[in-house]
Scaffold this motif. Structure first.
Motif, PDB file in Angstrom:
ATOM      1  N   ARG A  68       0.943  -1.165  -0.106  1.00  0.00           N
ATOM      2  CA  ARG A  68      -0.036  -0.087   0.112  1.00  0.00           C
ATOM      3  C   ARG A  68       0.815   1.326   0.021  1.00  0.00           C
ATOM      4  O   ARG A  68       0.514   2.373  -0.457  1.00  0.00           O
ATOM      5  CB  ARG A  68      -0.965  -0.021   1.060  1.00  0.00           C
ATOM      6  CG  ARG A  68      -2.139  -1.096   1.019  1.00  0.00           C
ATOM      7  CD  ARG A  68      -2.975  -0.568   2.371  1.00  0.00           C
ATOM      8  NE  ARG A  68      -3.797  -1.827   2.484  1.00  0.00           N
ATOM      9  CZ  ARG A  68      -5.184  -1.694   2.132  1.00  0.00           C
ATOM     10  NH1 ARG A  68      -5.377  -1.065   1.306  1.00  0.00           N
ATOM     11  NH2 ARG A  68      -5.814  -2.925   2.378  1.00  0.00           N
ATOM     12  N   SER A  86      -7.626 -12.005   2.810  1.00  0.00           N
ATOM     13  CA  SER A  86      -9.160 -12.069   3.016  1.00  0.00           C
ATOM     14  C   SER A  86      -9.350 -13.773   3.325  1.00  0.00           C
ATOM     15  O   SER A  86     -10.079 -13.893   4.206  1.00  0.00           O
ATOM     16  CB  SER A  86      -9.892 -11.744   1.778  1.00  0.00           C
ATOM     17  OG  SER A  86     -11.204 -11.994   1.940  1.00  0.00           O
ATOM     18  N   LYS A 100     -14.397  -7.713   4.986  1.00  0.00           N
ATOM     19  CA  LYS A 100     -13.863  -6.257   4.608  1.00  0.00           C
ATOM     20  C   LYS A 100     -12.966  -6.335   3.649  1.00  0.00           C
ATOM     21  O   LYS A 100     -13.068  -5.332   2.653  1.00  0.00           O
ATOM     22  CB  LYS A 100     -13.243  -5.521   5.944  1.00  0.00           C
ATOM     23  CG  LYS A 100     -12.980  -4.181   5.882  1.00  0.00           C
ATOM     24  CD  LYS A 100     -12.502  -3.445   7.012  1.00  0.00           C
ATOM     25  CE  LYS A 100     -12.036  -1.926   6.881  1.00  0.00           C
ATOM     26  NZ  LYS A 100     -11.515  -1.530   8.158  1.00  0.00           N
ATOM     27  N   LEU A 101     -11.886  -6.855   3.602  1.00  0.00           N
ATOM     28  CA  LEU A 101     -10.920  -7.165   2.674  1.00  0.00           C
ATOM     29  C   LEU A 101     -11.567  -7.612   1.286  1.00  0.00           C
ATOM     30  O   LEU A 101     -11.183  -7.103   0.178  1.00  0.00           O
ATOM     31  CB  LEU A 101      -9.715  -8.270   3.010  1.00  0.00           C
ATOM     32  CG  LEU A 101      -8.992  -7.685   4.075  1.00  0.00           C
ATOM     33  CD1 LEU A 101      -8.271  -8.779   4.862  1.00  0.00           C
ATOM     34  CD2 LEU A 101      -7.990  -6.567   3.790  1.00  0.00           C
ATOM     35  N   GLU A 103     -14.450  -7.296   0.330  1.00  0.00           N
ATOM     36  CA  GLU A 103     -15.221  -6.156  -0.246  1.00  0.00           C
ATOM     37  C   GLU A 103     -14.445  -4.996  -0.764  1.00  0.00           C
ATOM     38  O   GLU A 103     -14.667  -4.511  -2.011  1.00  0.00           O
ATOM     39  CB  GLU A 103     -16.215  -5.546   0.892  1.00  0.00           C
ATOM     40  CG  GLU A 103     -17.092  -4.440   0.217  1.00  0.00           C
ATOM     41  CD  GLU A 103     -18.171  -4.117   1.462  1.00  0.00           C
ATOM     42  OE1 GLU A 103     -18.859  -3.355   0.921  1.00  0.00           O
ATOM     43  OE2 GLU A 103     -17.994  -4.305   2.433  1.00  0.00           O
ATOM     44  N   GLU A 104     -13.238  -4.808  -0.331  1.00  0.00           N
ATOM     45  CA  GLU A 104     -12.213  -3.947  -0.914  1.00  0.00           C
ATOM     46  C   GLU A 104     -11.790  -4.550  -2.226  1.00  0.00           C
ATOM     47  O   GLU A 104     -11.304  -3.496  -3.081  1.00  0.00           O
ATOM     48  CB  GLU A 104     -10.987  -3.571   0.193  1.00  0.00           C
ATOM     49  CG  GLU A 104     -10.142  -2.729  -0.482  1.00  0.00           C
ATOM     50  CD  GLU A 104      -8.754  -2.649   0.671  1.00  0.00           C
ATOM     51  OE1 GLU A 104      -7.884  -1.840   0.233  1.00  0.00           O
ATOM     52  OE2 GLU A 104      -8.772  -3.091   1.791  1.00  0.00           O
ATOM     53  N   ASN A 107     -14.488  -4.075  -4.677  1.00  0.00           N
ATOM     54  CA  ASN A 107     -14.499  -2.518  -5.199  1.00  0.00           C
ATOM     55  C   ASN A 107     -13.396  -1.885  -6.171  1.00  0.00           C
ATOM     56  O   ASN A 107     -13.658  -1.318  -7.120  1.00  0.00           O
ATOM     57  CB  ASN A 107     -14.389  -1.653  -4.043  1.00  0.00           C
ATOM     58  CG  ASN A 107     -15.782  -1.807  -2.985  1.00  0.00           C
ATOM     59  OD1 ASN A 107     -16.799  -2.214  -3.703  1.00  0.00           O
ATOM     60  ND2 ASN A 107     -15.881  -1.518  -1.677  1.00  0.00           N
ATOM     61  N   MET A 108     -12.086  -2.640  -5.857  1.00  0.00           N
ATOM     62  CA  MET A 108     -10.959  -2.414  -6.889  1.00  0.00           C
ATOM     63  C   MET A 108     -11.435  -2.721  -8.186  1.00  0.00           C
ATOM     64  O   MET A 108     -11.060  -1.983  -9.085  1.00  0.00           O
ATOM     65  CB  MET A 108      -9.849  -2.830  -6.155  1.00  0.00           C
ATOM     66  CG  MET A 108      -9.426  -2.152  -5.197  1.00  0.00           C
ATOM     67  SD  MET A 108      -7.868  -3.274  -4.294  1.00  0.00           S
ATOM     68  CE  MET A 108      -7.162  -2.154  -3.184  1.00  0.00           C
ATOM     69  N   HIS A 127     -16.181 -12.847  -3.581  1.00  0.00           N
ATOM     70  CA  HIS A 127     -16.901 -11.983  -2.552  1.00  0.00           C
ATOM     71  C   HIS A 127     -18.063 -12.954  -2.223  1.00  0.00           C
ATOM     72  O   HIS A 127     -18.631 -12.926  -0.878  1.00  0.00           O
ATOM     73  CB  HIS A 127     -17.097 -10.612  -2.952  1.00  0.00           C
ATOM     74  CG  HIS A 127     -17.755  -9.887  -1.737  1.00  0.00           C
ATOM     75  ND1 HIS A 127     -17.095  -9.633  -0.494  1.00  0.00           N
ATOM     76  CD2 HIS A 127     -18.922  -9.055  -1.772  1.00  0.00           C
ATOM     77  CE1 HIS A 127     -17.761  -8.925   0.144  1.00  0.00           C
ATOM     78  NE2 HIS A 127     -19.026  -8.451  -0.594  1.00  0.00           N
TER      79      HIS A 127
END
Length: 361
Positions: A68, A86, A100-101, A103-104, A107-108, A127
């Motif tokens: 990151r 995840s 949460k991971l 979903e991230e 989204n990416m 997911h």
């Protein structure tokens, strides 16, 4: 070298090689070193396959934090590491972080990829499954998986294997939601694709066929369910003893189906096999063993095989009384069956004389 070991399935050797590489890299490592972070991801992959989820999770946390800092959002290495992180969280029981991971990552993929891109389909499938395994609503997983399946169908035949997996998952979600007709459609399509891919002797194929058999049972298609179950048994018997537990479970299912169809001789065959497998694999008696004995005794009784039925009921009750309360439904039903059997075998006087010794009334 670690990657070569991993490709060959030599997991322990790959772990040692990656650990050595990381130790060497660590002597010159500066914060934000791409190569060191990538080695962490590779080592985590090997550890995952070895079932060492806690160590893998820590490494992936370090790697994603490092990625990151110096990689742009949506970079493939970052996305791959986050996806692995995840699943590792999910396997280690950290479901909230896993969700949460995941979903991230989705989204990416959604923001960076075209709507028909295969990688978007994979993110949707992942997911959906993470959500399901984390205890999320099937009303979330089903639309995600349906969207993934629609995308994958645009990329046939190249992505047929992934499509088969997606259809299996979708069928499983429908089954869990008790939408059995929809489950049948997806599972039948998955089985058809897997047959065309030549994987009809593999465990993953058998798992889909079992689920298809279960869906047929729920829809009342008992004969079709038996066909699916028998195919699975044949596959798993070729791989014994690794699948003895699964064979036993399906033997019981076939026995139940045969009983429903009035084919008690076939039911006896499969219940007997299940009984023998339970004795071999468990080494102790439990409620599953009791239920198999009860079903087997009942089939002997219906076939008029009174001696075998008496012997099996007696064995079942001797074990059941040690495991279950006296008023348990199975105990009471077996006692009633045995009483009826004695009346047939010995007459009313004989059954009354035997009852005080064996039955509680």
């Amino acid at each position: 070298m670690g990657c070569k070991y991993l490709e060959k399935g030599q997991i322990q050797e790959s772990i040692e090689a990656f650990e050595q590489s990381l130790a060497i890299r660590g002597s010159v490592h500066v914060d934000g070193d791409f190569d060191a972070s990538q080695i962490m991801v590779n080592l985590a992959t090997s550890l995952n396959r070895a079932g060492e989820f806690i160590r893998s999770k820590k490494l992936l946390e370090q790697a994603t934090t490092s990625f990151r800092r110096f990689l742009p959002p949506n970079h493939r290495s970052l996305v791959t590491a986050l996806n692995m992180y995840s699943w590792c969280c999910l396997d280690s029981g950290d479901t909230d972080r896993a969700l949460k991971l995941s979903e991230e990552v989705l989204n990416m993929a959604t923001s960076a990829l075209p709507a028909d891109h295969p990688q978007l389909a994979m993110a949707l499938m992942d997911h959906a499954e993470v959500n399901r395994r984390a205890g999320g609503s099937l009303d979330v997983s089903i639309p995600l998986c349906k969207q993934a399946v629609q995308i994958l169908k645009m990329h046939l035949p190249a992505l047929a294997t992934s499509l088969a997996v997606g259809l299996h998952n979708l069928g499983h979600y429908y089954y869990m939601k008790a939408s059995y007709a929809e489950a049948l459609v997806s599972l039948e399509e998955s089985v058809k694709i897997k047959r065309s891919l030549g994987v009809s002797t593999e465990d993953s194929f058998a798992q889909t066929v079992v689920k298809l058999g279960d869906a047929h049972m729920k829809c009342g298609n008992v004969a079709m369910a038996v066909m699916q179950y028998k195919e699975c048994v044949d596959i798993w018997k070729s791989k014994q003893p690794y699948f003895d537990d699964m064979i036993c479970e399906i033997d019981v299912a076939i026995g139940h189906c045969a009983t429903l169809m009035g084919n008690f001789e076939e039911a006896v065959k499969y219940y007997t096999e299940a009984r023998e497998l339970l004795m071999q694999t468990q080494g102790h008696f439990d409620e599953v063993y009791v239920s198999v004995l009860f079903a087997l005794a009942n089939c002997h009784f219906r076939l008029g095989q009174l001696d075998k039925a008496e012997e099996t009921y007696t064995e079942m009750l001797n074990i059941a009384r040690q495991l279950l309360p006296p008023n348990h439904k199975v105990v009471r039903e077996a006692e009633a069956d045995l009483h009826s059997l004695w009346q047939m075998k010995y007459g009313s006087y004989g059954s009354k004389r035997l009852c005080p010794q064996t039955l509680p009334w």
